[in-house]
Design a protein around this motif. Structure first.
Motif, mmCIF file in Angstrom:
data_model
loop_
_atom_site.group_PDB
_atom_site.id
_atom_site.type_symbol
_atom_site.label_atom_id
_atom_site.label_comp_id
_atom_site.label_asym_id
_atom_site.label_seq_id
_atom_site.Cartn_x
_atom_site.Cartn_y
_atom_site.Cartn_z
ATOM 1 N N PHE A 1 49.770 -2.890 -29.933
ATOM 2 C CA PHE A 1 50.477 -4.023 -29.007
ATOM 3 C C PHE A 1 51.683 -3.782 -28.531
ATOM 4 C CE2 PHE A 1 53.849 -4.330 -32.343
ATOM 5 C CZ PHE A 1 54.874 -4.903 -31.815
ATOM 6 N N ARG A 2 51.779 -3.924 -27.100
ATOM 7 C CA ARG A 2 53.232 -3.893 -25.997
ATOM 8 C C ARG A 2 53.750 -5.309 -26.043
ATOM 9 N NH1 ARG A 2 52.010 0.023 -27.805
ATOM 10 N NH2 ARG A 2 51.164 1.658 -26.415
ATOM 11 N N ARG A 3 54.802 -5.273 -25.514
ATOM 12 C CA ARG A 3 56.073 -6.378 -25.891
ATOM 13 C C ARG A 3 56.698 -6.231 -24.232
ATOM 14 N NH1 ARG A 3 59.262 -7.554 -29.461
ATOM 15 N NH2 ARG A 3 59.059 -5.865 -31.226
ATOM 16 N N TRP A 4 56.471 -7.527 -24.068
ATOM 17 C CA TRP A 4 57.519 -7.758 -22.251
ATOM 18 C C TRP A 4 57.780 -9.202 -22.677
ATOM 19 C CZ3 TRP A 4 55.416 -12.580 -20.698
ATOM 20 C CH2 TRP A 4 54.049 -12.915 -20.997
ATOM 21 N N ASP A 5 59.005 -8.804 -21.689
ATOM 22 C CA ASP A 5 60.246 -10.023 -21.500
ATOM 23 C C ASP A 5 60.458 -10.253 -20.060
ATOM 24 O OD1 ASP A 5 62.114 -11.645 -22.245
ATOM 25 O OD2 ASP A 5 62.801 -11.219 -24.826
ATOM 26 N N ASP A 6 59.727 -12.042 -19.375
ATOM 27 C CA ASP A 6 60.335 -11.479 -18.458
ATOM 28 C C ASP A 6 61.318 -12.952 -18.354
ATOM 29 O OD1 ASP A 6 57.803 -10.342 -17.782
ATOM 30 O OD2 ASP A 6 56.745 -11.380 -17.679
ATOM 31 N N GLY A 7 62.424 -12.967 -19.132
ATOM 32 C CA GLY A 7 63.480 -14.393 -19.472
ATOM 33 C C GLY A 7 63.391 -15.220 -19.725
ATOM 34 N N ALA A 8 62.138 -15.765 -18.543
ATOM 35 C CA ALA A 8 62.134 -17.332 -19.525
ATOM 36 C C ALA A 8 60.817 -17.326 -20.574
ATOM 37 C CB ALA A 8 61.520 -17.993 -18.237
ATOM 38 N N LEU A 9 60.224 -16.044 -20.299
ATOM 39 C CA LEU A 9 59.064 -16.230 -21.395
ATOM 40 C C LEU A 9 58.784 -14.861 -21.558
ATOM 41 C CD1 LEU A 9 56.305 -17.360 -22.382
ATOM 42 C CD2 LEU A 9 55.065 -16.645 -20.337
ATOM 43 N N GLY A 10 58.298 -14.615 -23.314
ATOM 44 C CA GLY A 10 58.175 -13.488 -23.595
ATOM 45 C C GLY A 10 56.629 -12.817 -24.358
ATOM 46 N N GLY A 11 56.324 -12.066 -23.866
ATOM 47 C CA GLY A 11 55.088 -12.258 -25.281
ATOM 48 C C GLY A 11 53.810 -10.872 -26.097
ATOM 49 N N ILE A 12 52.837 -10.654 -25.560
ATOM 50 C CA ILE A 12 52.863 -9.411 -26.068
ATOM 51 C C ILE A 12 51.491 -8.940 -25.477
ATOM 52 C CG2 ILE A 12 54.479 -8.790 -28.562
ATOM 53 C CD1 ILE A 12 51.697 -9.317 -29.747
ATOM 54 N N SER B 1 49.804 -19.300 -27.593
ATOM 55 C CA SER B 1 51.005 -19.214 -27.195
ATOM 56 C C SER B 1 51.634 -19.324 -29.086
ATOM 57 C CB SER B 1 51.748 -20.700 -27.114
ATOM 58 O OG SER B 1 52.096 -20.447 -25.215
ATOM 59 N N MET B 2 52.464 -18.594 -29.412
ATOM 60 C CA MET B 2 52.610 -18.646 -30.947
ATOM 61 C C MET B 2 54.474 -19.385 -30.587
ATOM 62 S SD MET B 2 49.902 -16.136 -32.654
ATOM 63 C CE MET B 2 48.127 -16.124 -32.241
ATOM 64 N N VAL B 3 54.878 -18.443 -32.261
ATOM 65 C CA VAL B 3 56.102 -18.716 -32.416
ATOM 66 C C VAL B 3 56.515 -17.348 -33.192
ATOM 67 C CG1 VAL B 3 58.185 -20.198 -33.802
ATOM 68 C CG2 VAL B 3 56.305 -20.962 -32.515
ATOM 69 N N VAL B 4 57.780 -17.348 -33.002
ATOM 70 C CA VAL B 4 58.277 -16.085 -33.337
ATOM 71 C C VAL B 4 58.690 -16.580 -34.678
ATOM 72 C CG1 VAL B 4 60.089 -13.902 -33.336
ATOM 73 C CG2 VAL B 4 58.472 -14.695 -31.253
ATOM 74 N N VAL B 5 58.733 -16.265 -36.694
ATOM 75 C CA VAL B 5 58.544 -16.068 -36.893
ATOM 76 C C VAL B 5 59.420 -14.451 -37.685
ATOM 77 C CG1 VAL B 5 57.840 -16.122 -40.021
ATOM 78 C CG2 VAL B 5 56.316 -16.627 -37.826
ATOM 79 N N ALA B 6 59.589 -13.602 -37.188
ATOM 80 C CA ALA B 6 60.925 -12.493 -37.641
ATOM 81 C C ALA B 6 59.709 -11.172 -36.870
ATOM 82 C CB ALA B 6 60.684 -11.907 -38.937
ATOM 83 N N ASP B 7 61.142 -10.551 -36.545
ATOM 84 C CA ASP B 7 60.629 -9.326 -35.762
ATOM 85 C C ASP B 7 61.891 -8.376 -35.895
ATOM 86 O OD1 ASP B 7 60.142 -8.175 -33.401
ATOM 87 O OD2 ASP B 7 60.780 -8.607 -31.647
ATOM 88 N N ASP B 8 61.613 -7.560 -36.736
ATOM 89 C CA ASP B 8 61.851 -6.576 -37.256
ATOM 90 C C ASP B 8 61.921 -5.364 -37.923
ATOM 91 O OD1 ASP B 8 60.878 -6.895 -39.429
ATOM 92 O OD2 ASP B 8 61.404 -8.605 -40.476
ATOM 93 N N GLY C 1 61.939 -18.417 -33.681
ATOM 94 C CA GLY C 1 61.688 -19.903 -32.974
ATOM 95 C C GLY C 1 61.655 -19.401 -31.572
ATOM 96 N N ARG C 2 61.317 -18.332 -31.231
ATOM 97 C CA ARG C 2 60.721 -18.401 -29.858
ATOM 98 C C ARG C 2 59.685 -18.428 -29.977
ATOM 99 N NH1 ARG C 2 62.654 -12.917 -25.496
ATOM 100 N NH2 ARG C 2 61.492 -15.032 -23.656
#
Length: 216
Positions: free
Chosen positions: A114-125, A24-31, A6-7
């Protein structure tokens, strides 16, 4: 640490040290299988374009001259991009009909892992496109896409050399084996997906969308 379902996150392509595409996209699942995202129909995305409307499909970054990230509406139905957790250099996009929501086929995008990043307020790949793609119909029939683009960009400084082009083709051929065998992710998994009404994305690029590329 995976992204929560949902993020809203940002998916970016890079080329020549620049962001060439952002959405921008919505996360369905990350597993354990990987990261699945959702892009609703009509979503605004941004891609590098020349003032007269040419994109990276029309030439290399240096050939095309001045380019700016330009907003565009996503035409057609929603998509669900899947990035394998094992770091495979490709993503697979599930396409769905914009009117009925029915599954309409797969699209294989050959690209950097892909390379993941997460800055707290915003994340992405972050990733980089490899030009060559594969279209796959619901019945499993398939065809190459953009073979000429792969060849035309081989040897340019911002792209790949002959050995790199051969590896891209080899990667695509390995995916074709999965397609023809009807193996995951081409085995019908997730083809009956129906989106949640809560899966919404911002209409503009969120703060932090232009942070430096994630390389590790």
């Amino acid at each position: 640490m995976g992204f929560a379902p949902g993020r809203a996150v940002v998916r970016r392509y890079w080329r020549g040290g620049r962001i060439s595409f952002v959405s921008s996209m919505v996360v369905v699942a990350d597993d354990d299988r990987g990261l699945r995202l959702w892009q609703p129909a009509g979503t605004t995305f941004w891609r590098l374009m020349t003032p007269d409307g040419r994109t990276h499909h029309d030439g290399t970054i240096d050939e095309l001259g001045p380019m700016e990230l330009t907003p565009q509406p996503w035409l057609g139905g929603p998509i669900m991009p899947f990035h394998p957790a094992d770091g495979s250099p490709w993503s697979v996009w599930w396409f769905f009909d914009e009117h009925t929501g029915d599954f309409a086929g797969w699209y294989v995008n050959l690209e950097d892992p892909f390379r993941r990043w997460d800055d707290g307020a915003l994340g992405g790949i972050d990733t980089a496109d490899h030009a060559l793609d594969i279209r796959v119909a619901p019945d499993g029939s398939w065809q190459w896409k953009d073979e000429d683009e792969l060849a035309d960009k081989t040897g340019h400084r911002d792209y790949w050399d002959a050995a790199g082009a051969a590896q891209i083709r080899h990667t695509g051929e390995a995916v074709v084996e999965l397609i023809e065998a009807g193996k995951f992710p081409f085995d019908g998994t997730w083809c009956d997906l129906r989106p949640s009404p809560s899966w919404q994305v911002p209409s503009d690029r969120p703060a932090g969308w232009d942070r430096p590329r994630q390389v590790g």
